[in-house]
Write a protein that holds these residues in place. Structure first.
Motif, PDB file in Angstrom:
ATOM      1  N   GLY A 223       0.781  -1.236   0.000  1.00 49.43           N
ATOM      2  CA  GLY A 223       0.000   0.000   0.000  1.00 49.43           C
ATOM      3  C   GLY A 223       0.806   1.274   0.000  1.00 49.43           C
ATOM      4  O   GLY A 223       0.228   2.368   0.018  1.00 49.43           O
ATOM      5  N   ALA A 224       2.143   1.186  -0.034  1.00 50.34           N
ATOM      6  CA  ALA A 224       2.958   2.399  -0.104  1.00 50.34           C
ATOM      7  C   ALA A 224       3.010   2.940  -1.522  1.00 50.34           C
ATOM      8  O   ALA A 224       3.321   4.113  -1.732  1.00 50.34           O
ATOM      9  CB  ALA A 224       4.378   2.127   0.401  1.00 50.34           C
ATOM     10  N   ASP A 225       2.745   2.090  -2.506  1.00 51.31           N
ATOM     11  CA  ASP A 225       2.651   2.528  -3.900  1.00 51.31           C
ATOM     12  C   ASP A 225       1.449   1.828  -4.523  1.00 51.31           C
ATOM     13  O   ASP A 225       0.647   1.208  -3.834  1.00 51.31           O
ATOM     14  CB  ASP A 225       3.954   2.245  -4.663  1.00 51.31           C
ATOM     15  N   ALA A 226       1.330   1.929  -5.827  1.00 54.59           N
ATOM     16  CA  ALA A 226       0.128   1.423  -6.497  1.00 54.59           C
ATOM     17  C   ALA A 226       0.221  -0.055  -6.865  1.00 54.59           C
ATOM     18  O   ALA A 226      -0.656  -0.570  -7.562  1.00 54.59           O
ATOM     19  CB  ALA A 226      -0.138   2.247  -7.751  1.00 54.59           C
ATOM     20  N   THR A 227       1.243  -0.759  -6.430  1.00 58.31           N
ATOM     21  CA  THR A 227       1.394  -2.162  -6.772  1.00 58.31           C
ATOM     22  C   THR A 227       0.201  -2.978  -6.274  1.00 58.31           C
ATOM     23  O   THR A 227      -0.196  -2.862  -5.116  1.00 58.31           O
ATOM     24  CB  THR A 227       2.685  -2.732  -6.160  1.00 58.31           C
ATOM     25  N   ASP A 228      -0.366  -3.818  -7.157  1.00 61.94           N
ATOM     26  CA  ASP A 228      -1.548  -4.597  -6.775  1.00 61.94           C
ATOM     27  C   ASP A 228      -1.150  -5.973  -6.248  1.00 61.94           C
ATOM     28  O   ASP A 228       0.019  -6.382  -6.308  1.00 61.94           O
ATOM     29  CB  ASP A 228      -2.529  -4.726  -7.954  1.00 61.94           C
ATOM     30  N   ASP A 229      -2.135  -6.687  -5.727  1.00 64.90           N
ATOM     31  CA  ASP A 229      -1.881  -7.999  -5.114  1.00 64.90           C
ATOM     32  C   ASP A 229      -1.409  -9.025  -6.146  1.00 64.90           C
ATOM     33  O   ASP A 229      -0.648  -9.944  -5.814  1.00 64.90           O
ATOM     34  CB  ASP A 229      -3.145  -8.516  -4.418  1.00 64.90           C
ATOM     35  N   PHE A 230      -1.863  -8.901  -7.376  1.00 66.14           N
ATOM     36  CA  PHE A 230      -1.413  -9.791  -8.446  1.00 66.14           C
ATOM     37  C   PHE A 230       0.105  -9.737  -8.586  1.00 66.14           C
ATOM     38  O   PHE A 230       0.780 -10.766  -8.664  1.00 66.14           O
ATOM     39  CB  PHE A 230      -2.094  -9.371  -9.754  1.00 66.14           C
ATOM     40  N   THR A 231       0.655  -8.523  -8.580  1.00 72.28           N
ATOM     41  CA  THR A 231       2.102  -8.347  -8.691  1.00 72.28           C
ATOM     42  C   THR A 231       2.808  -8.795  -7.420  1.00 72.28           C
ATOM     43  O   THR A 231       3.874  -9.416  -7.456  1.00 72.28           O
ATOM     44  CB  THR A 231       2.433  -6.876  -8.988  1.00 72.28           C
ATOM     45  N   ILE A 232       2.226  -8.480  -6.262  1.00 70.48           N
ATOM     46  CA  ILE A 232       2.840  -8.845  -4.980  1.00 70.48           C
ATOM     47  C   ILE A 232       2.954 -10.362  -4.846  1.00 70.48           C
ATOM     48  O   ILE A 232       4.012 -10.888  -4.487  1.00 70.48           O
ATOM     49  CB  ILE A 232       2.021  -8.254  -3.812  1.00 70.48           C
ATOM     50  N   LEU A 233       1.883 -11.089  -5.159  1.00 71.09           N
ATOM     51  CA  LEU A 233       1.922 -12.546  -5.041  1.00 71.09           C
ATOM     52  C   LEU A 233       2.875 -13.157  -6.064  1.00 71.09           C
ATOM     53  O   LEU A 233       3.566 -14.138  -5.776  1.00 71.09           O
ATOM     54  CB  LEU A 233       0.523 -13.125  -5.213  1.00 71.09           C
ATOM     55  N   GLY A 234       2.941 -12.567  -7.263  1.00 72.14           N
ATOM     56  CA  GLY A 234       3.889 -13.049  -8.258  1.00 72.14           C
ATOM     57  C   GLY A 234       5.324 -12.860  -7.791  1.00 72.14           C
ATOM     58  O   GLY A 234       6.175 -13.749  -7.965  1.00 72.14           O
ATOM     59  N   SER A 235       5.600 -11.716  -7.154  1.00 75.97           N
ATOM     60  CA  SER A 235       6.942 -11.468  -6.615  1.00 75.97           C
ATOM     61  C   SER A 235       7.265 -12.448  -5.498  1.00 75.97           C
ATOM     62  O   SER A 235       8.374 -12.981  -5.417  1.00 75.97           O
ATOM     63  CB  SER A 235       7.043 -10.027  -6.096  1.00 75.97           C
ATOM     64  N   ALA A 236       6.303 -12.688  -4.626  1.00 76.01           N
ATOM     65  CA  ALA A 236       6.511 -13.630  -3.526  1.00 76.01           C
ATOM     66  C   ALA A 236       6.811 -15.028  -4.058  1.00 76.01           C
ATOM     67  O   ALA A 236       7.710 -15.721  -3.559  1.00 76.01           O
ATOM     68  CB  ALA A 236       5.292 -13.651  -2.613  1.00 76.01           C
TER      69      ALA A 236
END
Length: 404
Positions: A223-236
């Motif tokens: 939530g510090a930038d506009a990154t969505d959960d789709f990108t976050i889970l892909g990074s994880a």
């Protein structure tokens, strides 16, 4: 400042780093006459943070002074917050005092960057070295690694710490460039790679000194930038695969007084952080892929947990016949966890599974009902459409949380 005043400042400053769980740490062999402390066992009491979380680690920063000006960080160079600094000897004293009073079972130590990355890492390593070699401390130690530090310092840290962590901070390189231009995603990943190599080399040679036996973890700010959960889970998912991480932690961005305009002025919903943890658990424990939980850019639904959301999108894969399906397929049924899936497979070696068996296992009956078939039950052909079913299953908070 006296030691108590420093502790107040530096314990508060450390609360934003959530990657401090002690799970997965092995028990260190200890001769009762030459060591103190334990990773687990009877007699260890827990302290509670003001928001009700139970912790068993002394969680502090060595210092909250910092050369960097990361826009999302309360301890950034331009932030107007009280500053303090421990000496390594003071941290050792606090850790031993807290342990002897049964307040903690170990230490989580991080730090702002002072003088240089190497100098800061040397101070962190000194704390762990003093605890292990001079005081025989055999409790849990988690050190936050400074990515820019020399490889030999990271290598030494792994000899004393149970777990090392390197915070990825933000899930994309663009986010780091925007909000933390003094940090480099490449440098962070290189440090993660060194830690993984150290763990693998140690595991491959039984006689070698143990290197970070509880592995490594990281943290991403949400939530510090506009990154969505789709990108976050892909990074994880990529981090788990590339660096063998034990855990990826998610921390909802928390605005602070005098926050810069480059970051949001309001925090994201805490439920978003919760859904990411649920999705992460499904990837680690259930074999889900990030692309299954979110097949297109966007965020996880807040009104429904990710496992149930997946099932409603894949009604063609249900109902699952619990008397025929394998354990991994059964575990994907909403309302049935991995442990109960294994129990059901064992049970059907004796007899066929019936509805009452699920009741006795305390499965979430109202949730799993549309998704399973057993000896004496099968959903009707006119089962409700997914959207109707979704509204029915999310009608009460108790139903929403039953799976978890």
């Amino acid at each position: 400042m006296n030691l108590t005043d420093k502790l107040i400042v530096l314990a508060d400053a450390a609360k934003y780093d959530v990657s401090c769980a002690s799970s997965g740490a092995p028990k260190r062999s200890s001769r009762s006459r030459d060591g103190i402390g334990a990773t687990n066992g009877a007699g260890i009491c827990h302290s509670f943070t003001p928001d009700g979380r139970c912790v068993s680690l002394l969680k502090i920063l060595l210092t909250n002074f910092c050369l960097y000006d990361c826009q999302y960080c309360v301890n950034r160079r331009s932030s107007d917050v009280p500053r303090a600094r421990f000496t390594p000897e003071e941290v050792v004293r606090l850790t031993l005092d807290f342990y002897r009073r049964n307040f903690v079972s170990g230490l989580f130590l991080s730090s702002g960057i002072i003088r240089s990355a190497d100098y800061t890492m040397e101070q962190l390593v000194r704390v762990a070295r003093l605890l292990r070699t001079e005081h025989g401390f055999r409790g849990y130690i988690h050190l936050k690694t400074i990515p820019d530090a020399a490889p030999e310092l990271i290598a030494e840290a792994g000899l004393y710490a149970d777990r090392l962590s390197v915070n990825i901070e933000l899930p994309t390189e663009a986010g780091l460039t925007q909000l933390a231009p003094e940090k480099s995603g490449q440098t962070i990943r290189r440090a993660m790679g060194r830690i993984r190599l150290g763990v693998e080399e140690s595991d491959a040679e039984p006689r070698a000194p143990r290197f970070a036996p509880a592995g490594q973890s990281t943290q991403m700010i949400v939530g510090a930038d506009a990154t969505d959960d789709f990108t976050i889970l892909g990074s994880a998912q990529r981090l788990y695969g590339a660096y063998g991480l034990k855990r990826v932690y998610y921390s909802a961005f928390s605005p602070i007084p005098q926050s810069p305009r480059s970051v949001p002025l309001s925090a994201p919903p805490l439920l978003r952080e919760h859904r990411l943890y649920q999705a992460d658990f499904l990837m680690r424990g259930y074999g889900f892929r990030a692309g299954e939980l979110l097949s297109a850019p966007g965020n996880l639904a807040l009104d429904i947990d990710p496992k149930l959301a997946w099932a409603l999108r894949h009604r063609d894969q249900f109902p699952v016949d619990l008397n025929r399906a394998d354990a991994s397929t059964i575990a994907r049924v909403p309302g049935i966890g991995v442990r109960n899936a294994k129990r059901l497979v064992q049970l059907r070696q004796i007899r066929r599974i019936r509805w009452d068996d699920l009741v006795r296992l305390r499965c979430s009956m109202s949730t799993l009902k549309p998704f399973i078939a057993v000896q004496d039950y099968r959903p009707g052909l006119g089962e409700a459409a997914s959207e109707t079913l979704r509204h029915a299953l999310t009608a009460t908070p108790a139903t929403q949380l039953a799976l978890w």
